[in-house]
Scaffold this active site. Structure first.
Site, PDB file in Angstrom:
ATOM      1  N   LYS A   1       0.852  -1.188   0.000  1.00 27.68           N
ATOM      2  CA  LYS A   1       0.000   0.000   0.000  1.00 27.68           C
ATOM      3  C   LYS A   1       0.882   1.229   0.000  1.00 27.68           C
ATOM      4  CE  LYS A   1      -4.509   0.945   0.243  1.00 27.68           C
ATOM      5  NZ  LYS A   1      -5.594   0.197  -0.394  1.00 27.68           N
TER       6      LYS A   1
ATOM      7  N   GLY B   1     -21.484   5.717   4.720  1.00 23.22           N
ATOM      8  CA  GLY B   1     -20.685   6.113   3.570  1.00 23.22           C
ATOM      9  C   GLY B   1     -21.344   5.673   2.284  1.00 23.22           C
ATOM     10  N   VAL B   2     -21.748   6.639   1.448  1.00 20.52           N
ATOM     11  CA  VAL B   2     -22.442   6.280   0.207  1.00 20.52           C
ATOM     12  C   VAL B   2     -21.709   6.847  -1.005  1.00 20.52           C
ATOM     13  CG1 VAL B   2     -24.707   5.921   1.226  1.00 20.52           C
ATOM     14  CG2 VAL B   2     -24.055   8.231   0.533  1.00 20.52           C
ATOM     15  N   GLY B   3     -20.400   6.671  -1.002  1.00 18.65           N
ATOM     16  CA  GLY B   3     -19.600   7.019  -2.164  1.00 18.65           C
ATOM     17  C   GLY B   3     -19.697   5.930  -3.209  1.00 18.65           C
TER      18      GLY B   3
ATOM     19  N   VAL C   1     -18.498   2.876  -3.374  1.00 19.96           N
ATOM     20  CA  VAL C   1     -18.811   1.538  -2.877  1.00 19.96           C
ATOM     21  C   VAL C   1     -20.158   1.515  -2.164  1.00 19.96           C
ATOM     22  CG1 VAL C   1     -18.087  -0.317  -1.333  1.00 19.96           C
ATOM     23  CG2 VAL C   1     -16.393   0.897  -2.713  1.00 19.96           C
TER      24      VAL C   1
END
Length: 344
Positions: free
Chosen positions: A81, A178-180, A182
């Site tokens: 990463k 979280g509704v980005g 994904v």
């Protein structure tokens, strides 16, 4: 600050590279946890950290998670990463991206980067002009979010079957944090299947708009983890499962796309003690990184989707072993992954 190898999250990383380019202002870390199964693959995160220690810790945890994720997904790839330390304004300059691409290239293919938080598909294209060690380009899978969302949806279905005994998501209440790319994709999949949705996001308007579109409801971001629901699906940043938040949960299962959901590790046992099923994050959210097969093995859509389709069975195997032993799902998954990368 202690030496890197004395940090709790070091976990025998093969290498931790620190880059400081004074001309462009680039400060970046590339952590390579394992190349046992192939080149270390994992995205680049562009984020403003409170201090350099937090950035190093994030890189180490994310890198180790990628080793486990790639191994459990059956990829011919190790885990790594990168994090780029952004300023508070998150200013992203072209010369800084070029310097980062040179940093990736200097590792000679031992690390393959891809898109992550704060980095766009256009940024990946930019990096690829300097180094070939970039996955997820247009025509090679592109944005990994939709693939991650599909895998998480399949995992949520598997969790519902395990704890509720149903093959249908109709009426199953899922609270999504979280509704980005994904979380938003997951919400759409669930809405199509008739699930009841409660949504939250740091961008409250985005959550409200999506809830209105899909027939769900929205709540403030700081309230989503106390919603009375069947399944909680964290799809934002990690380390959200703490002692306090686990005690406040009102759900039967946790199945979401966020990385490193357990803040320190023991939360996995706390969830088990409360009878809350946990889908290990690096197993359920592997859909995006499975795209790296296009870069490593020239895999096509059929092969990519076949690997994603295997996520529910893998989760079910973990839960079955957990049910028949004293181990938590997180411990079962870690043991499986460590064996695959030669650490056990």
């Amino acid at each position: 600050m202690p030496a890197i190898w004395d940090l709790p999250d070091f976990d025998s990383h093969e290498a931790v590279h620190v880059f400081d380019d004074r001309v462009t202002g680039l400060r970046a870390i590339i952590a390579v946890h394992s190349t046992h199964l192939g080149p270390a693959a994992g995205g680049t995160r562009f984020w403003h950290y409170g201090d350099s220690q937090a950035a190093i810790t994030d890189a180490l945890r994310l890198s180790r998670g990628m080793s486990y994720k790639n191994a459990m997904a059956g990829l011919s790839a190790g885990g790594g990463k990168a994090v780029i330390l952004a300023n508070p304004a998150r200013t992203k300059k072209q010369d800084m991206l070029d310097a980062f691409a040179r940093a990736v290239d200097s590792l000679g293919g031992k690390y393959i980067t891809a898109q992550d938080v704060g980095m766009s598909e256009a940024d990946m294209v930019s990096l690829s002009k300097v180094t070939p060690h970039v996955a997820g380009l247009p025509g090679q899978g592109g944005d990994p979010g939709p693939y991650t969302a599909r895998g998480v949806f399949l995992g949520v279905q598997a969790a519902a079957k395990h704890v509720l005994g149903t093959d249908s998501m109709s009426g199953v209440h899922v609270a999504i944090q979280g509704v980005g790319s994904v979380g938003g994709g997951l919400a759409r999949y669930l809405a199509e299947q008739g699930a009841k949705l409660t949504l939250a996001d740091v961008d409250a308007q985005r959550a409200a708009d999506l809830a209105a579109e899909l027939g769900g409801t929205s709540v403030p971001a700081d309230a989503i983890m106390t919603v009375d629901a069947d399944i909680f699906s964290p799809c934002a940043l990690g380390a959200i499962l703490t002692q306090a938040s686990v005690n406040a949960l009102n759900v039967r299962a946790i199945a979401g796309g966020a990385n490193n959901q357990l803040a320190t590790g023991p939360e996995g046992r706390m969830l088990a003690d409360r009878g809350i099923l946990y889908a290990p994050d690096y197993v359920i959210n592997a859909g995006g990184i499975i795209n790296v097969l296009r870069h490593i093995e020239n895999a096509d859509d059929a092969e990519i989707n076949s690997r994603i389709d295997a996520i529910p069975a893998r989760l079910s195997a973990i839960w079955s072993e957990s049910d028949s032993t004293s181990l938590t799902p997180a411990e079962v998954a870690d043991n499986m992954a460590q064996k695959l990368i030669g650490r056990l």
